[in-house]
Write a protein that holds these residues in place. Structure first.
Motif, PDB file in Angstrom:
ATOM      1  N   ASP A  52       0.993  -1.023 -10.294  1.00  0.00           N
ATOM      2  CA  ASP A  52       1.938  -0.697  -9.225  1.00  0.00           C
ATOM      3  C   ASP A  52       2.708  -1.944  -8.788  1.00  0.00           C
ATOM      4  O   ASP A  52       3.925  -1.894  -8.569  1.00  0.00           O
ATOM      5  N   LYS A  53       2.020  -3.059  -8.671  1.00  0.00           N
ATOM      6  CA  LYS A  53       2.653  -4.314  -8.256  1.00  0.00           C
ATOM      7  C   LYS A  53       3.613  -4.826  -9.316  1.00  0.00           C
ATOM      8  O   LYS A  53       4.734  -5.275  -9.002  1.00  0.00           O
TER       9      LYS A  53
ATOM     10  N   PHE B 204       5.297  -3.196 -11.772  1.00  0.00           N
ATOM     11  CA  PHE B 204       6.523  -2.414 -11.922  1.00  0.00           C
ATOM     12  C   PHE B 204       7.359  -2.436 -10.648  1.00  0.00           C
ATOM     13  O   PHE B 204       8.588  -2.350 -10.704  1.00  0.00           O
ATOM     14  N   GLY B 205       6.706  -2.545  -9.479  1.00  0.00           N
ATOM     15  CA  GLY B 205       7.450  -2.680  -8.235  1.00  0.00           C
ATOM     16  C   GLY B 205       8.266  -3.960  -8.227  1.00  0.00           C
ATOM     17  O   GLY B 205       9.446  -3.965  -7.859  1.00  0.00           O
ATOM     18  N   THR B 206       7.638  -5.065  -8.644  1.00  0.00           N
ATOM     19  CA  THR B 206       8.330  -6.355  -8.712  1.00  0.00           C
ATOM     20  C   THR B 206       9.443  -6.325  -9.752  1.00  0.00           C
ATOM     21  O   THR B 206      10.528  -6.881  -9.540  1.00  0.00           O
ATOM     22  N   MET B 207       9.183  -5.655 -10.880  1.00  0.00           N
ATOM     23  CA  MET B 207      10.191  -5.550 -11.934  1.00  0.00           C
ATOM     24  C   MET B 207      11.436  -4.830 -11.419  1.00  0.00           C
ATOM     25  O   MET B 207      12.575  -5.228 -11.702  1.00  0.00           O
ATOM     26  N   ALA B 208      11.218  -3.763 -10.639  1.00  0.00           N
ATOM     27  CA  ALA B 208      12.353  -3.015 -10.088  1.00  0.00           C
ATOM     28  C   ALA B 208      13.127  -3.843  -9.071  1.00  0.00           C
ATOM     29  O   ALA B 208      14.358  -3.779  -9.004  1.00  0.00           O
TER      30      ALA B 208
ATOM     31  N   ILE C   5       5.579   5.173 -12.415  1.00  0.00           N
ATOM     32  CA  ILE C   5       4.875   4.860 -13.671  1.00  0.00           C
ATOM     33  C   ILE C   5       3.360   4.785 -13.489  1.00  0.00           C
ATOM     34  O   ILE C   5       2.607   5.366 -14.292  1.00  0.00           O
ATOM     35  N   PRO C   6       2.826   4.080 -12.456  1.00  0.00           N
ATOM     36  CA  PRO C   6       1.361   4.057 -12.304  1.00  0.00           C
ATOM     37  C   PRO C   6       0.753   5.449 -12.168  1.00  0.00           C
ATOM     38  O   PRO C   6      -0.285   5.741 -12.777  1.00  0.00           O
TER      39      PRO C   6
END
Length: 368
Positions: free
Chosen positions: A330-331, A333-337, A350-351
């Motif tokens: 979660d962290k 993909f959140g940072t990637m976004a 995604i998670p």
């Protein structure tokens, strides 16, 4: 709805549901004091150095409880289900329940009811309690604990905003203490055509007069044949933006209710904000966290319902690994976004998608 649902629960269902909810809340009550103790030991020197009033510290730790309960919700939920379901399996209670002719799917009913209650609680917290707690928690940290203090609360370098459908402003640097921005530029367009451009070496907001003072003011009005140029050493003007609009708090999205957040995102989108993805991640997570209650519940039951030779320790080890994997994913993909053009909607889901597939696979094998 809940009354009709509870009326269909058997004694075994109520027994499992009671254990589900009791273990979850006990897990919260056990871990939160530990978190507070660790935070106090880390922050006590800064708190004493800054002579923080006791009432502010008390309010901070009340916000701390709500903020971290929401943040670590998946881990607390997963571990609590692993814990009490493993105890049921080790005491051969699950074998007895399934041997009586109850299917594994029917065995899951009280868990799903529990997940529904917890997810509704998480949804309400995310909508109403967490925004206020986030504001108090983050403001206290930036005011008293963070190295840069209040200046780090805001983006003060290279601030670019669209303040209306046709007006854009820019400032290279802003001093929050005296409400002064430097290298200020305002441009007004008619579609793609520049109408006029205002520049100033500095612009200061006057609290009493509710206007701005521009130093080394220059205005260039574009004409068909010739441009009109005017300049003054100092000029007072009123604009349709406020100093708060020029310097938004970096964590503002986390402090807003859902309807306020939607309006804020739309407002920032019109201004050409570069932080839209960050705000969207905050918005979508309000919905994905409650949904994760169902997915993590199914995974936890599937993992811990079988009696293992290693006992509860093996189940807990697996549970900790899965729970932290979920938070880590979660962290990531959140940072990637937030830092790229990756879709925030896809990133936050995604998670749940990945672990939803895992839940389906484990559930099929658990039924066997």
């Amino acid at each position: 709805m809940f009354k009709a649902l509870f009326s269909k629960l058997t004694i075994i269902d109520k027994y499992i549901l009671k254990r589900y909810l009791a273990t979850f809340f006990i897990m919260l009550l056990l871990f939160i004091p530990i978190g507070i103790t660790l935070d106090v030991s880390e922050k006590i020197n800064r708190i004493l150095e800054n002579n923080v009033p006791f009432i502010n510290v008390a309010e901070y730790y009340l916000d701390f409880i709500i903020y971290f309960a929401n943040l670590l919700f998946p881990i607390f939920l997963f571990l609590s289900i692993i814990w009490f379901t493993s105890k049921l399996a080790n005491n051969t209670e699950i074998v007895a329940i399934l041997s009586s002719g109850i299917s594994f799917q029917r065995f899951l009913r009280p868990y799903i009811v529990g997940a529904t209650i917890v997810s509704l609680l998480a949804l309400l917290m995310g909508f109403f309690l967490v925004p206020k707690a986030s504001e108090g928690f983050k403001t206290f940290r930036y005011t008293y604990l963070t190295g840069g203090g209040k200046e780090e609360m805001r983006k003060t370098n290279d601030v670019f905003r669209q303040i209306s459908d046709s007006e854009f402003i820019y400032a290279s640097n802003l001093n929050i203490e005296n409400n002064t921005a430097y290298n200020f530029v305002l441009e007004k367009f008619d579609k793609e055509k520049l109408i006029y451009k205002i520049t100033a070496s500095s612009i200061e907001y006057n609290e009493k007069q509710k206007n701005y003072t521009l130093m080394n003011y220059t205005k260039r009005t574009v004409g068909e044949l010739d441009d009109k140029l005017e300049s003054e050493m100092s000029k007072s003007m009123k604009f349709n933006f406020e100093i708060e609009d020029l310097t938004p708090v970096v964590y503002i999205a986390e402090t807003l209710m859902p309807n306020e957040l939607d309006k804020f995102i739309e407002k920032e989108r019109k201004r050409g904000s570069s932080n839209i993805n960050t705000y969207l991640v905050v918005k979508y997570r309000k919905y994905t966290i409650p949904i994760s209650a169902f997915i993590l519940t199914i995974i936890a039951v599937a993992v811990s319902s079988m009696k293992r030779r290693g006992g509860m320790g093996i189940n807990l080890a697996i549970g900790i690994g899965v729970a932290f994997s979920y938070v880590f994913l979660d962290k990531i993909f959140g940072t990637m976004a937030e830092k790229s053009d990756f879709s925030p909607f896809i990133a936050v889901w995604i998670p749940n998608i990945v672990f939803g597939i895992l839940a389906y696979y484990l559930l099929k094998n658990a039924k066997r």
